[in-house]
Motif scaffolding. Structure first.
Motif, PDB file in Angstrom:
ATOM      1  N   HIS A  84     -39.126   2.217 -30.976  1.00  0.00           N
ATOM      2  CA  HIS A  84     -38.909   2.388 -30.427  1.00  0.00           C
ATOM      3  C   HIS A  84     -38.205   0.890 -29.467  1.00  0.00           C
ATOM      4  O   HIS A  84     -36.987   0.699 -29.869  1.00  0.00           O
ATOM      5  CB  HIS A  84     -39.158   3.395 -28.827  1.00  0.00           C
ATOM      6  CG  HIS A  84     -38.551   3.683 -28.337  1.00  0.00           C
ATOM      7  ND1 HIS A  84     -37.367   4.549 -27.952  1.00  0.00           N
ATOM      8  CD2 HIS A  84     -38.036   3.358 -26.850  1.00  0.00           C
ATOM      9  CE1 HIS A  84     -36.809   4.343 -26.877  1.00  0.00           C
ATOM     10  NE2 HIS A  84     -37.364   3.406 -26.399  1.00  0.00           N
ATOM     11  N   LEU A  85     -39.132   0.181 -29.188  1.00  0.00           N
ATOM     12  CA  LEU A  85     -38.933  -1.179 -29.034  1.00  0.00           C
ATOM     13  C   LEU A  85     -38.180  -2.112 -29.882  1.00  0.00           C
ATOM     14  O   LEU A  85     -37.033  -2.724 -29.648  1.00  0.00           O
ATOM     15  CB  LEU A  85     -40.305  -1.848 -28.926  1.00  0.00           C
ATOM     16  CG  LEU A  85     -41.234  -1.176 -27.369  1.00  0.00           C
ATOM     17  CD1 LEU A  85     -42.588  -2.251 -27.268  1.00  0.00           C
ATOM     18  CD2 LEU A  85     -40.337  -1.169 -26.001  1.00  0.00           C
TER      19      LEU A  85
ATOM     20  N   ARG B  74     -34.254  -1.024 -30.152  1.00  0.00           N
ATOM     21  CA  ARG B  74     -33.376  -0.897 -28.815  1.00  0.00           C
ATOM     22  C   ARG B  74     -32.776  -1.891 -28.177  1.00  0.00           C
ATOM     23  O   ARG B  74     -33.890  -2.150 -28.092  1.00  0.00           O
ATOM     24  CB  ARG B  74     -33.966   0.194 -28.366  1.00  0.00           C
ATOM     25  CG  ARG B  74     -34.520   1.200 -27.995  1.00  0.00           C
ATOM     26  CD  ARG B  74     -33.343   2.525 -28.390  1.00  0.00           C
ATOM     27  NE  ARG B  74     -34.443   3.434 -28.419  1.00  0.00           N
ATOM     28  CZ  ARG B  74     -33.645   4.793 -29.606  1.00  0.00           C
ATOM     29  NH1 ARG B  74     -33.549   4.522 -30.404  1.00  0.00           N
ATOM     30  NH2 ARG B  74     -33.766   6.015 -29.287  1.00  0.00           N
TER      31      ARG B  74
ATOM     32  N   TYR C  69     -28.055  -0.204 -26.821  1.00  0.00           N
ATOM     33  CA  TYR C  69     -29.082   0.897 -26.265  1.00  0.00           C
ATOM     34  C   TYR C  69     -28.458   1.060 -24.938  1.00  0.00           C
ATOM     35  O   TYR C  69     -28.616   1.494 -23.645  1.00  0.00           O
ATOM     36  CB  TYR C  69     -29.712   0.684 -26.778  1.00  0.00           C
ATOM     37  CG  TYR C  69     -31.048   2.019 -26.161  1.00  0.00           C
ATOM     38  CD1 TYR C  69     -31.149   3.331 -26.710  1.00  0.00           C
ATOM     39  CD2 TYR C  69     -31.836   1.716 -25.430  1.00  0.00           C
ATOM     40  CE1 TYR C  69     -31.610   4.448 -26.394  1.00  0.00           C
ATOM     41  CE2 TYR C  69     -32.514   3.125 -24.760  1.00  0.00           C
ATOM     42  CZ  TYR C  69     -32.511   4.068 -25.324  1.00  0.00           C
ATOM     43  OH  TYR C  69     -33.843   5.182 -24.958  1.00  0.00           O
ATOM     44  N   TYR C  70     -28.827  -0.544 -23.658  1.00  0.00           N
ATOM     45  CA  TYR C  70     -29.792  -0.230 -22.538  1.00  0.00           C
ATOM     46  C   TYR C  70     -28.175  -0.286 -21.533  1.00  0.00           C
ATOM     47  O   TYR C  70     -27.605   0.320 -20.433  1.00  0.00           O
ATOM     48  CB  TYR C  70     -30.686  -1.203 -22.287  1.00  0.00           C
ATOM     49  CG  TYR C  70     -31.594  -1.179 -22.800  1.00  0.00           C
ATOM     50  CD1 TYR C  70     -32.424  -0.354 -21.957  1.00  0.00           C
ATOM     51  CD2 TYR C  70     -32.305  -1.694 -23.802  1.00  0.00           C
ATOM     52  CE1 TYR C  70     -33.837  -0.022 -22.371  1.00  0.00           C
ATOM     53  CE2 TYR C  70     -33.263  -1.538 -24.139  1.00  0.00           C
ATOM     54  CZ  TYR C  70     -34.164  -0.936 -23.912  1.00  0.00           C
ATOM     55  OH  TYR C  70     -35.327  -0.871 -24.643  1.00  0.00           O
TER      56      TYR C  70
ATOM     57  N   HIS D 154     -26.334   3.370 -20.945  1.00  0.00           N
ATOM     58  CA  HIS D 154     -27.405   3.930 -20.159  1.00  0.00           C
ATOM     59  C   HIS D 154     -26.991   3.252 -18.777  1.00  0.00           C
ATOM     60  O   HIS D 154     -26.759   3.670 -17.549  1.00  0.00           O
ATOM     61  CB  HIS D 154     -28.896   3.433 -19.483  1.00  0.00           C
ATOM     62  CG  HIS D 154     -29.761   4.263 -21.071  1.00  0.00           C
ATOM     63  ND1 HIS D 154     -29.124   5.512 -21.577  1.00  0.00           N
ATOM     64  CD2 HIS D 154     -31.465   3.695 -21.759  1.00  0.00           C
ATOM     65  CE1 HIS D 154     -29.991   5.572 -22.318  1.00  0.00           C
ATOM     66  NE2 HIS D 154     -31.563   5.260 -22.273  1.00  0.00           N
TER      67      HIS D 154
ATOM     68  N   TRP E 240     -39.820   7.618 -23.056  1.00  0.00           N
ATOM     69  CA  TRP E 240     -40.369   6.148 -22.419  1.00  0.00           C
ATOM     70  C   TRP E 240     -39.557   5.938 -21.167  1.00  0.00           C
ATOM     71  O   TRP E 240     -40.417   4.757 -20.127  1.00  0.00           O
ATOM     72  CB  TRP E 240     -40.346   5.398 -23.816  1.00  0.00           C
ATOM     73  CG  TRP E 240     -40.864   5.616 -24.855  1.00  0.00           C
ATOM     74  CD1 TRP E 240     -39.990   6.032 -25.875  1.00  0.00           C
ATOM     75  CD2 TRP E 240     -42.356   5.759 -25.351  1.00  0.00           C
ATOM     76  NE1 TRP E 240     -40.683   6.468 -26.890  1.00  0.00           N
ATOM     77  CE2 TRP E 240     -42.765   6.323 -25.582  1.00  0.00           C
ATOM     78  CE3 TRP E 240     -43.057   5.428 -24.277  1.00  0.00           C
ATOM     79  CZ2 TRP E 240     -43.847   6.587 -26.754  1.00  0.00           C
ATOM     80  CZ3 TRP E 240     -44.759   5.160 -24.685  1.00  0.00           C
ATOM     81  CH2 TRP E 240     -45.166   6.294 -25.505  1.00  0.00           C
TER      82      TRP E 240
ATOM     83  N   GLU F 214     -36.458   5.089 -19.789  1.00  0.00           N
ATOM     84  CA  GLU F 214     -35.166   3.482 -19.887  1.00  0.00           C
ATOM     85  C   GLU F 214     -34.175   3.907 -18.810  1.00  0.00           C
ATOM     86  O   GLU F 214     -33.580   3.060 -17.888  1.00  0.00           O
ATOM     87  CB  GLU F 214     -35.034   2.985 -20.861  1.00  0.00           C
ATOM     88  CG  GLU F 214     -35.929   2.511 -22.235  1.00  0.00           C
ATOM     89  CD  GLU F 214     -36.589   3.904 -23.084  1.00  0.00           C
ATOM     90  OE1 GLU F 214     -36.672   4.912 -22.987  1.00  0.00           O
ATOM     91  OE2 GLU F 214     -37.120   3.145 -24.125  1.00  0.00           O
ATOM     92  N   TRP F 215     -33.813   5.553 -18.895  1.00  0.00           N
ATOM     93  CA  TRP F 215     -32.743   6.351 -18.046  1.00  0.00           C
ATOM     94  C   TRP F 215     -33.876   5.914 -16.681  1.00  0.00           C
ATOM     95  O   TRP F 215     -32.786   5.632 -15.911  1.00  0.00           O
ATOM     96  CB  TRP F 215     -32.797   7.339 -18.598  1.00  0.00           C
ATOM     97  CG  TRP F 215     -31.087   7.554 -18.434  1.00  0.00           C
ATOM     98  CD1 TRP F 215     -29.485   7.385 -18.799  1.00  0.00           C
ATOM     99  CD2 TRP F 215     -31.127   8.585 -16.581  1.00  0.00           C
ATOM    100  NE1 TRP F 215     -28.277   7.927 -17.876  1.00  0.00           N
ATOM    101  CE2 TRP F 215     -29.506   8.296 -17.051  1.00  0.00           C
ATOM    102  CE3 TRP F 215     -31.573   8.047 -15.707  1.00  0.00           C
ATOM    103  CZ2 TRP F 215     -29.260   9.295 -15.068  1.00  0.00           C
ATOM    104  CZ3 TRP F 215     -31.032   9.095 -14.634  1.00  0.00           C
ATOM    105  CH2 TRP F 215     -29.846   9.294 -14.400  1.00  0.00           C
TER     106      TRP F 215
ATOM    107  N   LEU G 160     -35.390   3.974 -15.281  1.00  0.00           N
ATOM    108  CA  LEU G 160     -35.998   2.836 -14.599  1.00  0.00           C
ATOM    109  C   LEU G 160     -34.004   2.237 -14.450  1.00  0.00           C
ATOM    110  O   LEU G 160     -34.389   1.079 -13.855  1.00  0.00           O
ATOM    111  CB  LEU G 160     -36.264   2.081 -15.939  1.00  0.00           C
ATOM    112  CG  LEU G 160     -36.925   0.435 -15.395  1.00  0.00           C
ATOM    113  CD1 LEU G 160     -37.854   0.674 -14.453  1.00  0.00           C
ATOM    114  CD2 LEU G 160     -37.896  -0.172 -16.738  1.00  0.00           C
ATOM    115  N   MET G 161     -33.445   2.249 -16.016  1.00  0.00           N
ATOM    116  CA  MET G 161     -32.341   1.603 -15.249  1.00  0.00           C
ATOM    117  C   MET G 161     -31.522   2.467 -13.471  1.00  0.00           C
ATOM    118  O   MET G 161     -30.975   1.561 -13.161  1.00  0.00           O
ATOM    119  CB  MET G 161     -31.422   2.331 -16.332  1.00  0.00           C
ATOM    120  CG  MET G 161     -30.114   1.129 -16.453  1.00  0.00           C
ATOM    121  SD  MET G 161     -29.908  -0.231 -15.978  1.00  0.00           S
ATOM    122  CE  MET G 161     -29.800  -0.510 -18.661  1.00  0.00           C
TER     123      MET G 161
ATOM    124  N   ASN H 157     -43.821   0.820 -14.801  1.00  0.00           N
ATOM    125  CA  ASN H 157     -42.765   0.406 -14.402  1.00  0.00           C
ATOM    126  C   ASN H 157     -42.780   1.156 -13.105  1.00  0.00           C
ATOM    127  O   ASN H 157     -40.755   0.710 -12.888  1.00  0.00           O
ATOM    128  CB  ASN H 157     -41.972   0.912 -14.902  1.00  0.00           C
ATOM    129  CG  ASN H 157     -42.117   0.276 -16.603  1.00  0.00           C
ATOM    130  OD1 ASN H 157     -41.639  -1.214 -16.669  1.00  0.00           O
ATOM    131  ND2 ASN H 157     -42.871   0.866 -17.577  1.00  0.00           N
TER     132      ASN H 157
END
Length: 315
Positions: A96-97, A100, A104-105, A108, A135, A137-138, A140-141, A165
Protein backbone atom coordinates in the motif's frame (compact mmCIF):
# COMPACT_ATOMS: atom_id res chain seq x y z
CA UNK A 1 -18.07 -30.51 5.54
CA UNK A 2 -16.52 -27.06 5.26
CA UNK A 3 -19.86 -25.60 4.22
CA UNK A 4 -20.37 -24.88 7.92
CA UNK A 5 -18.15 -21.81 7.43
CA UNK A 6 -20.69 -20.29 5.03
CA UNK A 7 -24.05 -18.57 5.40
CA UNK A 8 -26.70 -18.99 2.71
CA UNK A 9 -28.52 -15.75 1.90
CA UNK A 10 -32.21 -16.48 1.42
CA UNK A 11 -33.19 -13.13 -0.11
CA UNK A 12 -31.69 -10.28 -2.06
CA UNK A 13 -29.55 -8.29 0.41
CA UNK A 14 -30.36 -5.00 -1.35
CA UNK A 15 -34.16 -5.09 -1.73
CA UNK A 16 -35.14 -8.14 0.38
CA UNK A 17 -36.84 -9.87 -2.55
CA UNK A 18 -36.98 -13.64 -2.39
CA UNK A 19 -37.04 -13.87 -6.18
CA UNK A 20 -33.59 -14.48 -7.66
CA UNK A 21 -31.86 -16.97 -9.92
CA UNK A 22 -28.43 -18.59 -10.18
CA UNK A 23 -26.33 -17.27 -13.08
CA UNK A 24 -23.03 -19.06 -12.32
CA UNK A 25 -21.82 -21.78 -9.98
CA UNK A 26 -18.51 -23.56 -9.31
CA UNK A 27 -17.00 -25.44 -6.35
CA UNK A 28 -14.34 -23.44 -4.53
CA UNK A 29 -11.82 -26.28 -4.67
CA UNK A 30 -12.16 -26.80 -8.42
CA UNK A 31 -10.87 -24.92 -11.47
CA UNK A 32 -11.25 -22.09 -12.40
CA UNK A 33 -12.19 -20.72 -8.96
CA UNK A 34 -9.50 -22.67 -7.09
CA UNK A 35 -6.88 -21.41 -9.56
CA UNK A 36 -8.03 -17.84 -9.08
CA UNK A 37 -7.85 -18.12 -5.28
CA UNK A 38 -4.27 -19.42 -5.40
CA UNK A 39 -3.17 -16.73 -7.86
CA UNK A 40 -4.86 -13.92 -5.94
CA UNK A 41 -4.20 -14.76 -2.30
CA UNK A 42 -0.78 -16.45 -2.36
CA UNK A 43 1.10 -13.15 -3.04
CA UNK A 44 -0.82 -11.52 -0.17
CA UNK A 45 -0.44 -14.36 2.30
CA UNK A 46 -2.17 -17.71 1.80
CA UNK A 47 -5.38 -19.57 1.04
CA UNK A 48 -6.74 -22.31 3.32
CA UNK A 49 -8.73 -24.73 1.19
CA UNK A 50 -9.73 -26.79 4.24
CA UNK A 51 -12.33 -24.09 4.95
CA UNK A 52 -13.70 -24.28 1.41
CA UNK A 53 -14.09 -28.00 0.77
CA UNK A 54 -17.65 -28.84 -0.23
CA UNK A 55 -18.65 -25.17 -0.58
CA UNK A 56 -19.56 -23.46 -3.86
CA UNK A 57 -19.19 -20.02 -5.38
CA UNK A 58 -22.79 -19.25 -6.40
CA UNK A 59 -23.61 -16.01 -8.21
CA UNK A 60 -27.27 -14.99 -8.13
CA UNK A 61 -29.20 -12.17 -9.80
CA UNK A 62 -32.18 -10.49 -8.17
CA UNK A 63 -35.29 -10.43 -10.39
CA UNK A 64 -36.49 -7.18 -8.80
CA UNK A 65 -33.50 -4.83 -8.44
CA UNK A 66 -30.90 -6.59 -10.59
CA UNK A 67 -28.30 -6.99 -7.83
CA UNK A 68 -25.69 -9.63 -8.58
CA UNK A 69 -24.73 -11.29 -5.31
CA UNK A 70 -22.93 -14.32 -3.96
CA UNK A 71 -25.59 -16.51 -2.40
CA UNK A 72 -23.28 -18.33 0.03
CA UNK A 73 -20.92 -16.04 1.92
CA UNK A 74 -18.26 -16.58 4.62
CA UNK A 75 -19.51 -16.47 8.19
CA UNK A 76 -17.85 -14.20 10.77
CA UNK A 77 -15.13 -16.73 11.54
CA UNK A 78 -14.15 -17.28 7.91
CA UNK A 79 -14.36 -13.54 7.21
CA UNK A 80 -11.83 -12.96 9.99
CA UNK A 81 -9.56 -15.71 8.61
CA UNK A 82 -9.79 -14.16 5.15
CA UNK A 83 -9.08 -10.53 6.02
CA UNK A 84 -6.60 -11.03 8.87
CA UNK A 85 -4.77 -14.25 7.92
CA UNK A 86 -5.15 -15.07 4.23
CA UNK A 87 -4.45 -11.40 3.60
CA UNK A 88 -1.36 -10.57 5.64
CA UNK A 89 -1.89 -7.01 6.97
CA UNK A 90 1.83 -6.20 7.02
CA UNK A 91 2.36 -7.37 3.44
CA UNK A 92 -0.66 -5.41 2.28
CA UNK A 93 0.41 -2.28 4.15
CA UNK A 94 3.92 -2.40 2.69
CA UNK A 95 2.48 -2.75 -0.80
CA UNK A 96 0.00 0.00 0.00
CA UNK A 97 2.71 2.48 1.00
CA UNK A 98 4.85 1.63 -2.01
CA UNK A 99 2.09 2.14 -4.57
CA UNK A 100 0.21 5.17 -3.19
CA UNK A 101 1.65 8.27 -4.82
CA UNK A 102 0.68 11.93 -4.94
CA UNK A 103 -2.23 11.30 -7.32
CA UNK A 104 -3.90 8.96 -4.82
CA UNK A 105 -3.84 11.52 -2.01
CA UNK A 106 -4.77 14.32 -4.41
CA UNK A 107 -8.04 12.52 -5.23
CA UNK A 108 -8.89 12.37 -1.52
CA UNK A 109 -8.18 16.08 -1.14
CA UNK A 110 -10.28 16.98 -4.19
CA UNK A 111 -13.27 14.97 -3.02
CA UNK A 112 -13.15 16.44 0.48
CA UNK A 113 -12.95 19.98 -0.91
CA UNK A 114 -16.04 19.26 -3.04
CA UNK A 115 -17.97 18.16 0.04
CA UNK A 116 -16.90 21.06 2.25
CA UNK A 117 -17.70 23.53 -0.53
CA UNK A 118 -21.15 21.99 -0.97
CA UNK A 119 -22.00 22.51 2.71
CA UNK A 120 -20.73 26.11 2.65
CA UNK A 121 -19.64 25.82 6.27
CA UNK A 122 -16.42 26.20 8.18
CA UNK A 123 -14.72 22.78 8.06
CA UNK A 124 -14.28 22.80 11.84
CA UNK A 125 -18.08 22.64 12.23
CA UNK A 126 -18.42 19.49 10.09
CA UNK A 127 -18.47 15.92 11.40
CA UNK A 128 -17.19 13.32 8.91
CA UNK A 129 -17.18 9.53 9.28
CA UNK A 130 -15.09 7.19 7.14
CA UNK A 131 -16.95 3.87 7.40
CA UNK A 132 -14.71 0.93 6.52
CA UNK A 133 -11.75 3.30 6.63
CA UNK A 134 -8.98 0.79 5.88
CA UNK A 135 -5.66 2.39 6.84
CA UNK A 136 -7.40 5.73 7.47
CA UNK A 137 -5.92 8.00 4.78
CA UNK A 138 -9.27 9.53 3.81
CA UNK A 139 -10.16 10.24 7.44
CA UNK A 140 -6.71 11.71 7.99
CA UNK A 141 -7.12 13.96 4.96
CA UNK A 142 -10.49 15.20 6.25
CA UNK A 143 -8.83 15.91 9.60
CA UNK A 144 -6.11 17.89 7.82
CA UNK A 145 -8.80 20.13 6.32
CA UNK A 146 -10.08 20.86 9.83
CA UNK A 147 -13.10 18.55 9.90
CA UNK A 148 -14.03 16.52 12.98
CA UNK A 149 -12.92 13.19 11.57
CA UNK A 150 -14.07 9.77 12.76
CA UNK A 151 -13.34 6.29 11.46
CA UNK A 152 -14.93 2.86 11.73
CA UNK A 153 -13.19 -0.40 10.83
CA UNK A 154 -13.12 -4.10 11.78
CA UNK A 155 -9.40 -4.82 11.32
CA UNK A 156 -7.47 -4.48 14.58
CA UNK A 157 -4.21 -3.56 12.85
CA UNK A 158 -5.86 -0.88 10.73
CA UNK A 159 -7.63 0.54 13.77
CA UNK A 160 -4.35 0.81 15.67
CA UNK A 161 -2.68 2.51 12.71
CA UNK A 162 -5.49 5.08 12.47
CA UNK A 163 -5.41 5.75 16.22
CA UNK A 164 -1.68 6.45 16.04
CA UNK A 165 -2.51 9.09 13.43
CA UNK A 166 -5.09 10.80 15.61
CA UNK A 167 -8.31 9.45 14.07
CA UNK A 168 -11.16 8.97 16.51
CA UNK A 169 -12.48 5.41 16.20
CA UNK A 170 -16.09 4.41 16.83
CA UNK A 171 -17.57 0.93 16.57
CA UNK A 172 -20.74 -0.29 14.89
CA UNK A 173 -22.93 0.06 17.98
CA UNK A 174 -21.77 3.62 18.68
CA UNK A 175 -22.55 5.02 15.22
CA UNK A 176 -26.22 5.99 15.91
CA UNK A 177 -25.08 8.01 18.95
CA UNK A 178 -23.47 10.56 16.60
CA UNK A 179 -24.80 12.99 14.02
CA UNK A 180 -22.67 13.29 10.93
CA UNK A 181 -22.70 15.78 8.10
CA UNK A 182 -20.98 13.31 5.79
CA UNK A 183 -20.31 9.57 5.75
CA UNK A 184 -17.75 8.16 3.33
CA UNK A 185 -17.96 4.54 2.17
CA UNK A 186 -15.24 3.88 -0.40
CA UNK A 187 -15.13 0.35 -1.83
CA UNK A 188 -17.05 -0.97 1.18
CA UNK A 189 -20.60 -1.97 0.26
CA UNK A 190 -19.49 -4.69 -2.15
CA UNK A 191 -18.04 -6.51 0.90
CA UNK A 192 -21.03 -6.17 3.27
CA UNK A 193 -23.31 -9.18 3.96
CA UNK A 194 -26.37 -7.00 4.69
CA UNK A 195 -26.05 -3.77 2.67
CA UNK A 196 -29.67 -2.62 3.17
CA UNK A 197 -29.49 -2.95 6.95
CA UNK A 198 -26.08 -1.28 6.93
CA UNK A 199 -27.37 1.66 4.90
CA UNK A 200 -30.28 2.12 7.30
CA UNK A 201 -27.91 2.01 10.26
CA UNK A 202 -25.64 4.64 8.76
CA UNK A 203 -28.56 6.81 7.67
CA UNK A 204 -29.78 6.93 11.27
CA UNK A 205 -26.61 8.83 12.20
CA UNK A 206 -26.87 11.47 9.47
CA UNK A 207 -28.05 14.97 10.22
CA UNK A 208 -31.05 16.18 8.25
CA UNK A 209 -29.65 16.94 4.78
CA UNK A 210 -26.49 15.05 5.71
CA UNK A 211 -24.76 13.18 2.87
CA UNK A 212 -23.58 9.61 2.44
CA UNK A 213 -21.30 8.55 -0.41
CA UNK A 214 -21.17 5.06 -1.88
CA UNK A 215 -18.41 4.09 -4.30
CA UNK A 216 -18.31 0.46 -5.46
CA UNK A 217 -17.14 -1.52 -8.52
CA UNK A 218 -19.03 -0.88 -11.76
CA UNK A 219 -19.63 -3.64 -14.30
CA UNK A 220 -22.87 -3.19 -16.29
CA UNK A 221 -21.56 -5.79 -18.75
CA UNK A 222 -20.98 -8.50 -16.15
CA UNK A 223 -23.00 -11.07 -18.14
CA UNK A 224 -20.57 -10.73 -21.05
CA UNK A 225 -17.57 -11.00 -18.74
CA UNK A 226 -18.98 -14.20 -17.26
CA UNK A 227 -19.31 -15.65 -20.77
CA UNK A 228 -15.63 -14.98 -21.42
CA UNK A 229 -14.79 -16.33 -17.92
CA UNK A 230 -11.19 -15.05 -17.76
CA UNK A 231 -10.23 -15.14 -14.09
CA UNK A 232 -6.68 -14.07 -14.97
CA UNK A 233 -7.78 -10.87 -16.68
CA UNK A 234 -6.15 -7.80 -15.13
CA UNK A 235 -8.11 -5.53 -12.81
CA UNK A 236 -9.63 -2.71 -14.84
CA UNK A 237 -9.54 -4.60 -18.13
CA UNK A 238 -12.73 -5.19 -20.12
CA UNK A 239 -12.94 -8.86 -19.10
CA UNK A 240 -11.95 -8.44 -15.45
CA UNK A 241 -14.09 -10.42 -13.01
CA UNK A 242 -12.80 -8.56 -9.98
CA UNK A 243 -16.25 -6.91 -9.46
CA UNK A 244 -17.55 -10.37 -8.48
CA UNK A 245 -14.36 -11.61 -6.80
CA UNK A 246 -15.09 -14.82 -4.84
CA UNK A 247 -15.46 -14.42 -1.06
CA UNK A 248 -14.80 -10.66 -1.02
CA UNK A 249 -16.94 -8.81 -3.59
CA UNK A 250 -20.16 -10.45 -2.50
CA UNK A 251 -22.44 -7.72 -3.97
CA UNK A 252 -22.36 -6.14 -7.43
CA UNK A 253 -24.80 -3.23 -7.54
CA UNK A 254 -26.96 -1.90 -10.35
CA UNK A 255 -28.46 1.59 -10.29
CA UNK A 256 -31.92 0.22 -9.46
CA UNK A 257 -30.41 -1.65 -6.50
CA UNK A 258 -29.25 1.62 -4.98
CA UNK A 259 -32.57 3.34 -5.75
CA UNK A 260 -34.57 0.75 -3.82
CA UNK A 261 -32.12 0.73 -0.93
CA UNK A 262 -32.12 4.52 -0.67
CA UNK A 263 -35.91 4.74 -0.46
CA UNK A 264 -35.99 2.25 2.41
CA UNK A 265 -33.19 4.13 4.22
CA UNK A 266 -34.82 7.57 3.91
CA UNK A 267 -32.28 8.83 1.38
CA UNK A 268 -32.42 10.48 -2.03
CA UNK A 269 -29.73 10.83 -4.67
CA UNK A 270 -27.78 14.08 -4.68
CA UNK A 271 -25.65 15.55 -7.44
CA UNK A 272 -22.72 17.72 -6.35
CA UNK A 273 -23.00 20.78 -8.65
CA UNK A 274 -20.62 20.71 -11.61
CA UNK A 275 -19.47 24.22 -10.70
CA UNK A 276 -18.06 22.94 -7.40
CA UNK A 277 -16.46 19.93 -9.08
CA UNK A 278 -14.69 22.13 -11.62
CA UNK A 279 -13.71 24.74 -9.06
CA UNK A 280 -11.71 22.25 -7.02
CA UNK A 281 -10.05 20.14 -9.69
CA UNK A 282 -6.56 19.12 -8.60
CA UNK A 283 -5.09 16.93 -11.33
CA UNK A 284 -3.57 18.94 -14.18
CA UNK A 285 -0.71 16.53 -14.88
CA UNK A 286 -0.82 16.17 -18.65
CA UNK A 287 -3.38 16.37 -21.45
CA UNK A 288 -4.98 12.98 -20.82
CA UNK A 289 -5.47 13.60 -17.11
CA UNK A 290 -6.81 17.10 -17.73
CA UNK A 291 -9.33 15.76 -20.25
CA UNK A 292 -10.38 13.00 -17.87
CA UNK A 293 -10.84 15.48 -15.02
CA UNK A 294 -12.86 17.83 -17.23
CA UNK A 295 -15.16 15.05 -18.44
CA UNK A 296 -15.72 13.40 -15.05
CA UNK A 297 -18.46 15.82 -13.80
CA UNK A 298 -20.34 15.39 -17.10
CA UNK A 299 -19.91 11.62 -16.89
CA UNK A 300 -21.29 11.52 -13.33
CA UNK A 301 -23.94 14.26 -13.35
CA UNK A 302 -25.36 14.05 -16.86
CA UNK A 303 -24.74 10.50 -18.06
CA UNK A 304 -24.86 9.13 -14.49
CA UNK A 305 -22.32 6.45 -15.29
CA UNK A 306 -20.40 4.54 -12.67
CA UNK A 307 -21.25 3.48 -9.14
CA UNK A 308 -20.07 6.66 -7.42
CA UNK A 309 -23.19 8.12 -5.83
CA UNK A 310 -24.07 10.69 -3.18
CA UNK A 311 -27.25 10.36 -1.13
CA UNK A 312 -28.88 13.03 1.06
CA UNK A 313 -31.00 12.29 4.11
CA UNK A 314 -34.50 13.46 3.34
CA UNK A 315 -36.39 12.31 6.44
Amino acid sequence: MSKIWFVKRQECPACASGSFRTIYQCQYDRSPIADYLVDFYSPQGMVEFEYLEGAAYVLSECDVCGLIFQRDIPNDFLMERLYEHWINPQKVFSHHLKNRGLEYYSRHAQEIMHIIAYFRKNPTSLNFLDFGMGWGEWALMAKAFGCNSFGSELSTERIQHAKLNGIRIINWGEIPQYRFDFINTEQVFEHIPEPLQTLRHLSSSLKTDGILKISVPYAPDIEQRLKVMDWKSEIGSKNSLMPVAPLEHINLFRKQSFSKMAIQAGLEELLIPKKIQYQYLTDWGGAKKILKSMLRPFYRNILKKGNYIFFRKCR
